[in-house]
Write a protein that holds these residues in place. Structure first.
Motif, PDB file in Angstrom:
ATOM      1  N   TRP A 201       0.817  -1.210   0.000  1.00 42.53           N
ATOM      2  CA  TRP A 201       0.000   0.000   0.000  1.00 42.53           C
ATOM      3  C   TRP A 201       0.858   1.270   0.000  1.00 42.53           C
ATOM      4  O   TRP A 201       0.422   2.322  -0.487  1.00 42.53           O
ATOM      5  N   ALA A 202       2.080   1.166   0.525  1.00 48.69           N
ATOM      6  CA  ALA A 202       2.967   2.338   0.542  1.00 48.69           C
ATOM      7  C   ALA A 202       3.316   2.799  -0.865  1.00 48.69           C
ATOM      8  O   ALA A 202       3.640   3.974  -1.083  1.00 48.69           O
ATOM      9  N   LYS A 203       3.243   1.906  -1.837  1.00 46.15           N
ATOM     10  CA  LYS A 203       3.490   2.308  -3.224  1.00 46.15           C
ATOM     11  C   LYS A 203       2.416   3.278  -3.714  1.00 46.15           C
ATOM     12  O   LYS A 203       2.667   4.122  -4.557  1.00 46.15           O
ATOM     13  N   ALA A 204       1.205   3.127  -3.150  1.00 45.22           N
ATOM     14  CA  ALA A 204       0.114   4.023  -3.540  1.00 45.22           C
ATOM     15  C   ALA A 204       0.175   5.342  -2.787  1.00 45.22           C
ATOM     16  O   ALA A 204      -0.168   6.391  -3.335  1.00 45.22           O
ATOM     17  N   SER A 205       0.617   5.272  -1.517  1.00 48.12           N
ATOM     18  CA  SER A 205       0.697   6.495  -0.709  1.00 48.12           C
ATOM     19  C   SER A 205       1.687   6.281   0.430  1.00 48.12           C
ATOM     20  O   SER A 205       1.320   5.808   1.501  1.00 48.12           O
ATOM     21  N   LYS A 206       2.923   6.632   0.178  1.00 43.28           N
ATOM     22  CA  LYS A 206       3.970   6.445   1.178  1.00 43.28           C
ATOM     23  C   LYS A 206       3.668   7.235   2.452  1.00 43.28           C
ATOM     24  O   LYS A 206       3.865   6.736   3.571  1.00 43.28           O
ATOM     25  N   ALA A 207       3.147   8.436   2.314  1.00 39.25           N
ATOM     26  CA  ALA A 207       2.873   9.280   3.483  1.00 39.25           C
ATOM     27  C   ALA A 207       1.843   8.644   4.408  1.00 39.25           C
ATOM     28  O   ALA A 207       1.927   8.772   5.635  1.00 39.25           O
ATOM     29  N   ASP A 208       0.867   7.929   3.840  1.00 38.13           N
ATOM     30  CA  ASP A 208      -0.185   7.314   4.654  1.00 38.13           C
ATOM     31  C   ASP A 208       0.281   6.034   5.345  1.00 38.13           C
ATOM     32  O   ASP A 208      -0.141   5.740   6.468  1.00 38.13           O
ATOM     33  N   PHE A 209       1.144   5.281   4.693  1.00 39.06           N
ATOM     34  CA  PHE A 209       1.439   3.942   5.211  1.00 39.06           C
ATOM     35  C   PHE A 209       2.817   3.798   5.853  1.00 39.06           C
ATOM     36  O   PHE A 209       3.050   2.828   6.575  1.00 39.06           O
ATOM     37  N   LEU A 210       3.731   4.725   5.624  1.00 35.69           N
ATOM     38  CA  LEU A 210       5.022   4.640   6.291  1.00 35.69           C
ATOM     39  C   LEU A 210       4.888   4.679   7.815  1.00 35.69           C
ATOM     40  O   LEU A 210       5.591   3.931   8.509  1.00 35.69           O
ATOM     41  N   PRO A 211       3.989   5.488   8.384  1.00 37.84           N
ATOM     42  CA  PRO A 211       3.807   5.447   9.843  1.00 37.84           C
ATOM     43  C   PRO A 211       3.381   4.063  10.353  1.00 37.84           C
ATOM     44  O   PRO A 211       3.778   3.651  11.444  1.00 37.84           O
TER      45      PRO A 211
END
Length: 751
Positions: free
Chosen positions: A538-548
């Motif tokens: 999922w981080a590929k779609a939105s790193k800012a949302d899933f890195l945490p």
């Protein structure tokens, strides 16, 4: 045993005489064979369902939608002490029928004959999938006759020792067909066969639990398994998972036979006890997770294991720990089923549509393949006349004495809604078959009933089946999976997380992130494991949302190697991007995850993926027979690329014995090796010693020389050749014990 032998041989002759001379139709009486030599656990009943002449040398079975038994026969296997005749087309696939409906087979008919060593079959997609090495075939069925045949895979089971060829053909809950000793899984989708890489598992037999995890074994380890669902740990092609797959579930390999059985290494110290009874498994096979729903409390999802060399079947009890699984034997000093009949060779087990546990008894005297048949066992077998015990074969059923036999549904005439109801059945076989029927019959009219079923949170098993039925019908949606994850228990949430990966996108990222934060707050180890396996995707779609979320899972499980593998697998091709974010975490430096990520990136630069993603193997040496012989007898343990097998055999690649000591290598090949042994600076211990090939009359001195030539060419930078004449000399150079060499003895040898 001898009386039974004479009786059944006479029955076969009489039937043939009747058919040839009198022209009468074949008629077989139901088996009337005494089971007084068999001891079954109290509360259970053992029944003989089918026997010779209805079948011979069965190795695998499956049920069709009518509940009839289909068996693969391998009469060419060890039909004599020399193992001659394996390449003859004597194998067959038969249909066993109960025409008088009394629960015992009374008729058989050949579906396919003239097969060479067929080893697996599965009744799927309305036809039959079967393995006849090297091919995997799918054949349509028309009124019990073969129809159109499709070649699914021409390299399913390359030629070699039949004990170690690919087998299984297990349809799992995720709608994929898995195998033992094989790096691919299969699925028929939209009229096309799909073949995808998967982890290589086990040796003979494979089974799954209610959750969809896989279990298997090898000769010396009675129960292995994966901690996670298939393929969760191999999305990153540049890692080779070790912590979450191919795990030894119990250290207890003890067996408790009723008599002194004949085993291949009975001469070796520690194999037999003071009463000549086998101490630990040496030929474990055919594991089965019982899911029939009719056994007493405490038996659901127990794993039963065939131990043919000891004429018994073991019972193991599983324990689930969220991110791992363990097992223990149900008892000490006794077995679930054991016999003093040395012809009893259970090799495969099946859950039945009636809730029973079915046993495939190959019923043969010598179960050890000739390639590794020791002179000791050969002598014992001939003395006991075990080599004459051929031409038999049996199917047995084990049932709970206190329950009625379950009725088999008429799948062919059920509506989609009626099939959906069967997904709640207590019998796992019924649930599996109903799910499969809904998919391959394309029962899209059942969508609304399935959507209702998957929201019934008081029935997690039916929820899981419903989810993968919808998946197979291409009828899942992001909103449905999200709703299920919000309202269900841990097992169902875990599956919903896996299935949500079909909907990864920037548009769905915010909703998925909110959901994942909510389920992470449940602090459930199983849920967190599957979250770890998906957040990188999922981080590929939105790193800012899933890195945490990556940070949170890493901080909670930084010392958990299974979660580490899950995180790394989920990163897939986003690993370098996620690495940059993780480097800001003060706990990340020098962690196991950092090491694994660094190794993954380096392997990608060197183009060294996990071997399951490469279609190329070590180049064959076409100049000699060495390559072929290596594949037949050595690669089953040491690997086709010489990488070795954990707990079984050390690597050959760059081994000192391969690169620098050709005559010591010859001694190992001829006489065997008893561990531990040091290779490339690492000590390897074996559950069993490597048997030598000196007693194999089919291998000449030149054959052994060819193997050494191939191995040293393929797995070292220093090719060697040992003259056949030297091989002849080394045949007589025995170890101190007269059996396998030990490493200290090899070190003393001067070339």
């Amino acid at each position: 045993m001898k009386i039974q032998t004479i009786y059944m041989k006479t029955a076969v002759f009489t039937a043939l005489l009747c058919s040839v001379l009198l022209g009468c139709a074949p008629s077989f009486e139901e088996p009337n064979i005494s089971l007084e030599d068999y001891k079954i656990e109290q509360g259970f009943e053992l029944q003989m369902l089918a026997a010779e002449p209805l079948l011979q040398a069965p190795v695998a079975m499956d049920f069709d939608d009518k509940g009839r038994i289909w068996v693969a026969e391998m009469p060419g296997y060890m039909n004599n002490i020399e193992g001659k005749g394996e390449e003859e087309p004597t194998g067959a696939i038969r249909i066993l029928e109960d025409l008088d409906k009394d629960g015992v087979m009374d008729h058989s008919k050949v579906f396919l004959d003239s097969l060479v060593m067929p080893r697996a079959l599965a009744f799927v997609y309305g036809g039959l999938l079967y393995a006849e090495p090297p091919n995997l075939w799918f054949i349509e069925i028309e009124n019990d006759l073969p129809g159109k045949r499709t070649l699914v895979d021409s390299l399913y089971a390359p030629e070699g020792n039949p004990e170690h060829q690919s087998n299984g053909l297990l349809l799992n809950i995720d709608n994929w067909i898995y195998n033992a000793k094989h790096a691919y899984r299969y699925q028929l989708k939209n009229g096309e066969w799909r073949k995808k890489p998967t982890t290589v598992r086990g040796q003979w037999g494979i089974t799954h639990d209610n959750f969809g995890r896989l279990y298997f074994n090898d000769n010396a380890r009675q129960l292995l398994g994966d901690y996670v669902l298939p393929n969760r740990l191999v999305r990153n092609e540049y890692i080779e998972p070790k912590q979450g797959v191919n795990r030894l579930l119990t250290d207890d390999q003890r067996v408790y036979p009723l008599h002194a059985t004949s085993v291949n290494r009975g001469y070796a110290s520690g194999v037999l006890d003071k009463d000549s009874l086998l101490k630990e498994v040496t030929s474990a096979s055919g594991p089965l997770v019982y899911r029939g729903g009719t056994f007493p409390d405490g038996y659901d999802q127990n794993v039963f294991v065939c131990v043919p060399e000891a004429n018994l079947i073991k019972r193991n009890i599983l324990a689930f720990h969220g991110d791992s699984i363990s097992a223990k034997q149900a008892w000490q000093e006794k077995e679930f089923l054991a016999s003093t009949d040395e012809g009893f060779r259970p090799v495969s087990l099946s859950n039945g549509p009636d809730g029973g546990l079915y046993v495939v008894d190959m019923h043969i005297g010598v179960i050890q393949h000739y390639a590794f048949l020791s002179p000791y066992l050969k002598k014992v077998a001939q003395k006991k006349q075990l080599d004459t015990l051929t031409g038999y074969g049996r199917i047995l059923r084990i049932k709970n004495k206190d329950t009625e036999t379950l009725k088999i549904p008429d799948f062919e005439n059920l509506s989609g809604t009626e099939l959906v109801k069967l997904l709640k059945d207590k019998n796992g076989w019924i649930r599996d078959r109903a799910q499969h029927y809904l998919i391959f019959k394309d029962k899209k009219e059942a969508k609304s009933a399935l959507e209702k079923l998957v929201m019934e949170t008081n029935s997690p098993l039916s929820q899981i089946h419903g989810l993968y039925t919808l998946k197979g019908l291409d009828a899942l949606s992001f909103d449905l999976l999200k709703s299920i994850a919000e309202k269900s228990g841990p097992d169902v949430i875990s599956h919903a997380i896996v299935l949500l990966e079909d909907f990864v996108s920037k548009e769905k990222a915010k909703e998925a992130q909110k959901l994942f934060k909510a389920v992470l707050a449940k602090n459930d180890r199983s849920i967190d494991l599957y979250l770890a396996s998906t957040v990188g995707i999922w981080a590929k779609a939105s790193k800012a949302d899933f890195l945490p979320l990556v940070h949170a899972l890493f901080d909670s499980y930084k010392n958990n190697p299974i979660v580490t593998e899950a995180l790394l697998s989920g990163m897939d091709d986003s690993v370098e991007s996620v690495l940059a974010g993780l480097q800001e975490n003060p706990n990340f430096k020098d962690s196991d995850l950092e090491t694994r990520i660094t190794n993954s990136i380096e392997r990608k630069k060197q183009d060294k993926p996990n071997p399951i993603f490469t279609n190329t193997a070590v180049a064959m040496d076409t100049r000699t027979k060495g390559a072929k012989l290596f594949r037949q007898m050595c690669s089953v343990c040491h690997g086709i690329n010489g990488e070795g097998t954990d707990g079984v055999a050390p690597p050959l690649m760059n081994s000192e014995y391969v690169a620098n000591s050709p005559e010591r290598l010859a001694l190992i090949i001829l006489h065997g090796l008893s561990g531990p042994v040091l290779v490339n600076g690492k000590q390897y211990k074996f559950n069993q010693a490597m048997p030598g090939l000196n007693g194999n009359p089919n291998l000449s001195d030149k054959d052994i020389s060819d193997v050494i030539t191939y191995v040293t060419n393929a797995f070292s930078r220093t090719p060697h050749w040992v003259k056949p004449g030297k091989i002849k000399e080394l045949r007589d150079k025995k170890s101190e014990s007269g059996g396998e060499y030990t490493e200290p003895e090899l070190q003393e040898y001067s070339e």
